[in-house]
Write a protein that holds these residues in place. Structure first.
Motif, PDB file in Angstrom:
ATOM      1  N   LEU A  89       0.712  -1.034  -0.049  1.00 56.68           N
ATOM      2  CA  LEU A  89       0.059   0.023   0.219  1.00 56.68           C
ATOM      3  C   LEU A  89       0.878   1.274  -0.060  1.00 56.68           C
ATOM      4  O   LEU A  89       0.596   2.085  -0.574  1.00 56.68           O
ATOM      5  CB  LEU A  89      -1.128   0.090   1.111  1.00 56.68           C
ATOM      6  N   ASP A  90       1.752   1.135   0.844  1.00 56.47           N
ATOM      7  CA  ASP A  90       2.996   2.596   1.119  1.00 56.47           C
ATOM      8  C   ASP A  90       3.635   2.580  -0.425  1.00 56.47           C
ATOM      9  O   ASP A  90       3.658   3.804  -0.700  1.00 56.47           O
ATOM     10  CB  ASP A  90       3.716   2.175   2.134  1.00 56.47           C
ATOM     11  N   THR A  91       3.904   1.795  -0.944  1.00 55.79           N
ATOM     12  CA  THR A  91       4.877   1.646  -2.329  1.00 55.79           C
ATOM     13  C   THR A  91       3.920   2.137  -3.427  1.00 55.79           C
ATOM     14  O   THR A  91       4.286   3.045  -4.102  1.00 55.79           O
ATOM     15  CB  THR A  91       5.183   0.378  -2.810  1.00 55.79           C
ATOM     16  N   ALA A  92       2.632   1.456  -3.544  1.00 60.54           N
ATOM     17  CA  ALA A  92       1.739   2.111  -4.531  1.00 60.54           C
ATOM     18  C   ALA A  92       1.378   3.628  -4.420  1.00 60.54           C
ATOM     19  O   ALA A  92       1.270   4.273  -5.404  1.00 60.54           O
ATOM     20  CB  ALA A  92       0.731   1.148  -4.669  1.00 60.54           C
ATOM     21  N   ALA A  93       0.932   3.913  -3.321  1.00 54.02           N
ATOM     22  CA  ALA A  93       0.504   5.296  -2.932  1.00 54.02           C
ATOM     23  C   ALA A  93       1.646   6.196  -3.238  1.00 54.02           C
ATOM     24  O   ALA A  93       1.483   7.084  -4.027  1.00 54.02           O
ATOM     25  CB  ALA A  93       0.016   5.595  -1.477  1.00 54.02           C
ATOM     26  N   MET A 110       4.706  10.640   4.591  1.00 50.05           N
ATOM     27  CA  MET A 110       4.796  11.384   6.047  1.00 50.05           C
ATOM     28  C   MET A 110       4.059  10.466   7.045  1.00 50.05           C
ATOM     29  O   MET A 110       4.244  10.435   8.210  1.00 50.05           O
ATOM     30  CB  MET A 110       4.182  12.658   5.823  1.00 50.05           C
ATOM     31  N   ASP A 111       2.979   9.877   6.248  1.00 49.84           N
ATOM     32  CA  ASP A 111       2.102   8.868   7.213  1.00 49.84           C
ATOM     33  C   ASP A 111       1.500   7.883   6.215  1.00 49.84           C
ATOM     34  O   ASP A 111       1.610   8.041   5.139  1.00 49.84           O
ATOM     35  CB  ASP A 111       1.249   9.793   7.809  1.00 49.84           C
ATOM     36  N   LEU A 112       1.057   6.691   6.949  1.00 52.35           N
ATOM     37  CA  LEU A 112       0.212   5.880   6.203  1.00 52.35           C
ATOM     38  C   LEU A 112      -0.749   5.508   7.144  1.00 52.35           C
ATOM     39  O   LEU A 112      -0.681   4.905   8.181  1.00 52.35           O
ATOM     40  CB  LEU A 112       1.184   4.614   5.905  1.00 52.35           C
ATOM     41  N   ASN A 113      -2.048   5.478   6.837  1.00 54.74           N
ATOM     42  CA  ASN A 113      -3.176   5.137   7.682  1.00 54.74           C
ATOM     43  C   ASN A 113      -3.786   3.771   6.722  1.00 54.74           C
ATOM     44  O   ASN A 113      -4.230   4.053   5.629  1.00 54.74           O
ATOM     45  CB  ASN A 113      -4.311   6.332   7.587  1.00 54.74           C
ATOM     46  N   VAL A 114      -3.835   2.721   7.399  1.00 57.59           N
ATOM     47  CA  VAL A 114      -4.188   1.424   6.883  1.00 57.59           C
ATOM     48  C   VAL A 114      -5.386   0.825   7.248  1.00 57.59           C
ATOM     49  O   VAL A 114      -5.321   0.820   8.580  1.00 57.59           O
ATOM     50  CB  VAL A 114      -3.068   0.274   6.851  1.00 57.59           C
ATOM     51  N   SER A 160      -2.185   8.058   2.360  1.00 52.83           N
ATOM     52  CA  SER A 160      -0.764   8.416   2.755  1.00 52.83           C
ATOM     53  C   SER A 160      -0.525  10.046   2.246  1.00 52.83           C
ATOM     54  O   SER A 160      -0.981  10.123   1.164  1.00 52.83           O
ATOM     55  CB  SER A 160       0.149   7.530   1.761  1.00 52.83           C
ATOM     56  N   SER A 161      -0.033  10.751   3.278  1.00 57.34           N
ATOM     57  CA  SER A 161       0.537  11.875   3.012  1.00 57.34           C
ATOM     58  C   SER A 161       2.126  11.931   2.384  1.00 57.34           C
ATOM     59  O   SER A 161       2.924  11.213   3.206  1.00 57.34           O
ATOM     60  CB  SER A 161       0.317  12.938   4.087  1.00 57.34           C
ATOM     61  N   CYS A 162       2.506  12.721   1.310  1.00 57.21           N
ATOM     62  CA  CYS A 162       4.003  12.522   1.004  1.00 57.21           C
ATOM     63  C   CYS A 162       4.339  14.155   1.052  1.00 57.21           C
ATOM     64  O   CYS A 162       3.666  14.801   0.642  1.00 57.21           O
ATOM     65  CB  CYS A 162       4.150  11.955  -0.235  1.00 57.21           C
ATOM     66  N   MET A 163       5.569  14.170   1.653  1.00 51.59           N
ATOM     67  CA  MET A 163       6.330  15.562   1.548  1.00 51.59           C
ATOM     68  C   MET A 163       6.987  15.515   0.260  1.00 51.59           C
ATOM     69  O   MET A 163       7.789  14.637  -0.060  1.00 51.59           O
ATOM     70  CB  MET A 163       7.470  15.599   2.779  1.00 51.59           C
ATOM     71  N   ILE A 164       7.031  16.703  -0.522  1.00 52.07           N
ATOM     72  CA  ILE A 164       7.669  16.880  -1.745  1.00 52.07           C
ATOM     73  C   ILE A 164       8.833  17.900  -1.481  1.00 52.07           C
ATOM     74  O   ILE A 164       8.362  18.889  -0.840  1.00 52.07           O
ATOM     75  CB  ILE A 164       6.658  17.289  -2.911  1.00 52.07           C
ATOM     76  N   PHE A 165       9.950  17.446  -2.271  1.00 52.29           N
ATOM     77  CA  PHE A 165      11.203  18.457  -1.594  1.00 52.29           C
ATOM     78  C   PHE A 165      12.156  18.505  -3.099  1.00 52.29           C
ATOM     79  O   PHE A 165      12.173  17.411  -3.717  1.00 52.29           O
ATOM     80  CB  PHE A 165      11.838  18.138  -0.443  1.00 52.29           C
TER      81      PHE A 165
END
Length: 170
Positions: A89-93, A110-114, A160-165
């Protein structure tokens, strides 16, 4: 990867050098990099070898990963471990976010809610996990992933929330 299902049940695998992918991050956009991995032009990341991923498809804003459940994925209860499911799930998101990024831009979860909805075993058939970007801004992105079994039944869902940088030196 080689494995046996005899009484000894052994597994041996090799993986690609992770530095190969890291060196391309500043020079290739996310979708280009993911499509090259899916086509076999670049090796998959080491985690794909570890879990035994069967394949990947990448489109802008969406990535699908497949996995055939194996006994070595099992927890003590005789079902696929939640950590393996969460990894898919984390990889695909997160990769769905990566597919929207230009060269020189990176991301991290940043997070993963499963939510686990049903047990997964070797009898579940091929698992298909599709991540999709729900919203992307300049600094963060929100994505979801849906994991279905071989019969198309939803077995787990994640957000999942991801930080972009910007990548250093890019």
């Amino acid at each position: 990867m080689t494995q046996t299902q005899d009484a000894l049940r052994t597994r041996t695998f090799a993986w690609s050098d992770p530095a190969e992918h890291a060196s391309l991050l500043g020079r290739r956009g996310g979708l280009e990099l993911l499509r090259a991995m899916a086509a076999g032009e670049l090796p998959p990341p080491p985690v794909f070898h570890l879990i035994g991923a069967a394949g990947m498809v990448a489109e802008e804003g969406s990535v699908t990963i497949e996995l055939d459940p194996q006994e070595f994925h099992y927890n003590p209860l005789g079902t696929v471990h939640g950590g393996v499911i969460s990894t898919l799930l984390d990889t695909a998101a997160a990769c769905s976010v990566h597919s929207t990024l230009p060269a020189g831009v990176g991301y991290t979860s940043m997070d993963l809610n499963v939510k686990f909805l049903r047990a997964v075993t070797v009898n579940s058939g091929r698992l298909t996990c599709t991540g999709t970007v729900l919203q992307r801004g300049r600094r963060t992105a929100l994505a979801e992933a849906r994991l279905v079994d071989g019969s198309g039944r939803l077995v787990a869902h994640a957000t999942s929330s991801c930080m972009i940088f910007e990548l250093p030196g890019a």
